[in-house]
Scaffold this motif. Sequence first.
Motif, PDB file in Angstrom:
ATOM      1  N   SER A 174       0.823  -1.202   0.000  1.00  0.00           N
ATOM      2  CA  SER A 174       0.000   0.000   0.000  1.00  0.00           C
ATOM      3  C   SER A 174       0.860   1.256   0.000  1.00  0.00           C
ATOM      4  O   SER A 174       1.983   1.242   0.506  1.00  0.00           O
ATOM      5  CB  SER A 174      -0.897  -0.029   1.251  1.00  0.00           C
ATOM      6  OG  SER A 174      -1.791   1.043   1.226  1.00  0.00           O
ATOM      7  N   VAL A 175       0.321   2.306  -0.575  1.00  0.00           N
ATOM      8  CA  VAL A 175       0.980   3.613  -0.500  1.00  0.00           C
ATOM      9  C   VAL A 175      -0.099   4.643  -0.189  1.00  0.00           C
ATOM     10  O   VAL A 175      -1.232   4.514  -0.661  1.00  0.00           O
ATOM     11  CB  VAL A 175       1.728   3.946  -1.815  1.00  0.00           C
ATOM     12  CG1 VAL A 175       0.787   4.171  -2.982  1.00  0.00           C
ATOM     13  CG2 VAL A 175       2.656   5.153  -1.641  1.00  0.00           C
ATOM     14  N   ALA A 254      -2.630  -5.914  -4.859  1.00  0.00           N
ATOM     15  CA  ALA A 254      -2.430  -7.333  -4.615  1.00  0.00           C
ATOM     16  C   ALA A 254      -1.042  -7.664  -5.136  1.00  0.00           C
ATOM     17  O   ALA A 254      -0.587  -7.042  -6.092  1.00  0.00           O
ATOM     18  CB  ALA A 254      -3.475  -8.138  -5.370  1.00  0.00           C
ATOM     19  N   SER A 255      -0.389  -8.601  -4.522  1.00  0.00           N
ATOM     20  CA  SER A 255       0.957  -9.059  -4.894  1.00  0.00           C
ATOM     21  C   SER A 255       2.014  -8.040  -4.481  1.00  0.00           C
ATOM     22  O   SER A 255       1.703  -6.943  -4.029  1.00  0.00           O
ATOM     23  CB  SER A 255       1.080  -9.380  -6.390  1.00  0.00           C
ATOM     24  OG  SER A 255       1.389  -8.246  -7.131  1.00  0.00           O
ATOM     25  N   ASP A 256       3.247  -8.431  -4.666  1.00  0.00           N
ATOM     26  CA  ASP A 256       4.362  -7.610  -4.219  1.00  0.00           C
ATOM     27  C   ASP A 256       4.593  -6.457  -5.208  1.00  0.00           C
ATOM     28  O   ASP A 256       5.336  -6.595  -6.167  1.00  0.00           O
ATOM     29  CB  ASP A 256       5.599  -8.502  -4.099  1.00  0.00           C
ATOM     30  CG  ASP A 256       6.782  -7.713  -3.607  1.00  0.00           C
ATOM     31  OD1 ASP A 256       6.607  -6.516  -3.290  1.00  0.00           O
ATOM     32  OD2 ASP A 256       7.875  -8.284  -3.532  1.00  0.00           O
ATOM     33  N   ALA A 257       3.923  -5.335  -4.950  1.00  0.00           N
ATOM     34  CA  ALA A 257       4.031  -4.190  -5.872  1.00  0.00           C
ATOM     35  C   ALA A 257       4.931  -3.107  -5.288  1.00  0.00           C
ATOM     36  O   ALA A 257       4.838  -1.940  -5.660  1.00  0.00           O
ATOM     37  CB  ALA A 257       2.636  -3.636  -6.136  1.00  0.00           C
ATOM     38  N   LEU A 258       5.827  -3.529  -4.391  1.00  0.00           N
ATOM     39  CA  LEU A 258       6.674  -2.575  -3.657  1.00  0.00           C
ATOM     40  C   LEU A 258       7.442  -1.645  -4.608  1.00  0.00           C
ATOM     41  O   LEU A 258       7.498  -0.428  -4.393  1.00  0.00           O
ATOM     42  CB  LEU A 258       7.653  -3.360  -2.781  1.00  0.00           C
ATOM     43  CG  LEU A 258       8.033  -2.749  -1.446  1.00  0.00           C
ATOM     44  CD1 LEU A 258       6.810  -2.351  -0.644  1.00  0.00           C
ATOM     45  CD2 LEU A 258       8.871  -3.733  -0.625  1.00  0.00           C
ATOM     46  N   GLU A 263       7.712   4.161  -6.341  1.00  0.00           N
ATOM     47  CA  GLU A 263       7.971   5.302  -7.236  1.00  0.00           C
ATOM     48  C   GLU A 263       7.110   6.505  -6.861  1.00  0.00           C
ATOM     49  O   GLU A 263       7.371   7.631  -7.255  1.00  0.00           O
ATOM     50  CB  GLU A 263       7.661   4.923  -8.687  1.00  0.00           C
ATOM     51  CG  GLU A 263       8.735   4.047  -9.299  1.00  0.00           C
ATOM     52  CD  GLU A 263       8.289   3.496 -10.638  1.00  0.00           C
ATOM     53  OE1 GLU A 263       7.460   4.136 -11.327  1.00  0.00           O
ATOM     54  OE2 GLU A 263       8.764   2.388 -10.969  1.00  0.00           O
ATOM     55  N   PHE A 264       6.049   6.246  -6.102  1.00  0.00           N
ATOM     56  CA  PHE A 264       5.102   7.323  -5.783  1.00  0.00           C
ATOM     57  C   PHE A 264       5.172   7.794  -4.325  1.00  0.00           C
ATOM     58  O   PHE A 264       4.670   8.860  -4.000  1.00  0.00           O
ATOM     59  CB  PHE A 264       3.676   6.849  -6.088  1.00  0.00           C
ATOM     60  CG  PHE A 264       3.466   6.509  -7.541  1.00  0.00           C
ATOM     61  CD1 PHE A 264       3.114   7.506  -8.443  1.00  0.00           C
ATOM     62  CD2 PHE A 264       3.652   5.220  -8.003  1.00  0.00           C
ATOM     63  CE1 PHE A 264       2.931   7.201  -9.785  1.00  0.00           C
ATOM     64  CE2 PHE A 264       3.478   4.901  -9.343  1.00  0.00           C
ATOM     65  CZ  PHE A 264       3.120   5.898 -10.239  1.00  0.00           C
ATOM     66  N   GLY A 265       5.740   6.995  -3.458  1.00  0.00           N
ATOM     67  CA  GLY A 265       5.781   7.362  -2.031  1.00  0.00           C
ATOM     68  C   GLY A 265       6.321   6.209  -1.211  1.00  0.00           C
ATOM     69  O   GLY A 265       6.872   5.248  -1.764  1.00  0.00           O
ATOM     70  N   THR A 266       6.151   6.295   0.120  1.00  0.00           N
ATOM     71  CA  THR A 266       6.635   5.219   0.988  1.00  0.00           C
ATOM     72  C   THR A 266       5.659   4.051   0.912  1.00  0.00           C
ATOM     73  O   THR A 266       4.530   4.133   1.404  1.00  0.00           O
ATOM     74  CB  THR A 266       6.732   5.711   2.457  1.00  0.00           C
ATOM     75  OG1 THR A 266       7.501   6.906   2.467  1.00  0.00           O
ATOM     76  CG2 THR A 266       7.374   4.668   3.350  1.00  0.00           C
ATOM     77  N   ALA A 267       6.094   2.982   0.259  1.00  0.00           N
ATOM     78  CA  ALA A 267       5.217   1.817   0.098  1.00  0.00           C
ATOM     79  C   ALA A 267       5.379   0.886   1.296  1.00  0.00           C
ATOM     80  O   ALA A 267       6.477   0.729   1.830  1.00  0.00           O
ATOM     81  CB  ALA A 267       5.553   1.089  -1.187  1.00  0.00           C
TER      82      ALA A 267
END
Length: 282
Positions: A174-175, A254-258, A263-267
């Motif tokens: 999540s971000v 869903a899934s490891d989208a780290l 790229e957009f913020g602290t995930a």
Amino acid sequence: MEGTAVAFAPGHISGYFKRIDGDSPKTTGSCGAGIVIDRGVTASVTPSPKTSVIVTDRTPAGESLISYGSGLIEELLSGLGVCAKVETTSGLPIGAGFGMSAAAILATLTAANAVFELGMSAEAISELAHETEVAHNTGLGDVAAASSGGVAVRTAPGIFGVSSRFFPDAEICSVTFGSIFTPDVIGSPEKMAQVTAAFPVGEPATFTEFMMKSRQFAEASGLIPARIRPVLDACDEAGILASMTMLGCGVFAASDALEILSEFGTAVPLKVCPHGPTLLEV
Ligand SMILES: Nc1ncnc2c1ncn2[C@@H]1O[C@H](COP(=O)(O)OP(=O)(O)OP(=O)(O)O)[C@@H](O)[C@H]1O
Ligand SMILES: CC(C)(CO)[C@@H](O)C(=O)[O-]
């Protein structure tokens, strides 16, 4: 009464919901579905002649003092007829669609129940937590979901409204870019009308179905802030199922989208929490 009790309650990411108004806070709430997550709120409760509350967050972005005092928690303790020094620590930002208010109430009640030997059952704790959330417009379905673990599907309002829970071993990520003040949304009849119209048909039986229904709902609900559109687009491009954290300015995937979300913020990587509120120390 002496000593300190410490309890943890999990947070909850609501994927989709619709408000249901009953004739009391007990029968008011929401239907929908969401993920009970392994980050939440830890509350420590120490009996004291006067009630005081310190709210801190310890999130992946760092640690900060949020406030001295919490109307929600103070009212809760006064309703129980007890005074205590309470410290709540949130593992995710408050107001960002992670159900931190419900977690704070559940964790505080669980710890207070132990240290004051109030003799409340887990069901009584959930009931009081739900009524408090609804009365303050800080949530509708988070307590029902976070009273136990898994991906919770709610088909009726209130704590007995969870019709199924499933426990995928999913990597979630999540971000968040900030908060949406929940009372402004769930207290608005216009916004709730569009949300109700967007409610998906049928109940999810798998994590993929839950993610797809959540996104379909988010798009139709009119709630998606412009700030998160590029994140959703990037997930779509990479073939990763993603939607908006209800109700916060953020995305869960869903899934490891780290890598993509970073790229957009602290995930933040998250897992499905297998349990509800837990007493850690007494
Ligand atoms: N950890 C906490 N400790 C004490 N009070 C809290 C805590 N988290 C939330 N609250 C209280 O609940 C109020 C409303 O919070 P809000 O419902 O916006 O947060 P949330 O539950 O994290 O968000 P959401 O409902 O979108 O998931 C806050 O203004 C605060 O008074
Ligand atoms: C209203 C809500 C989205 C706020 O967190 C949640 O409580 C829910 O799903 O009912």
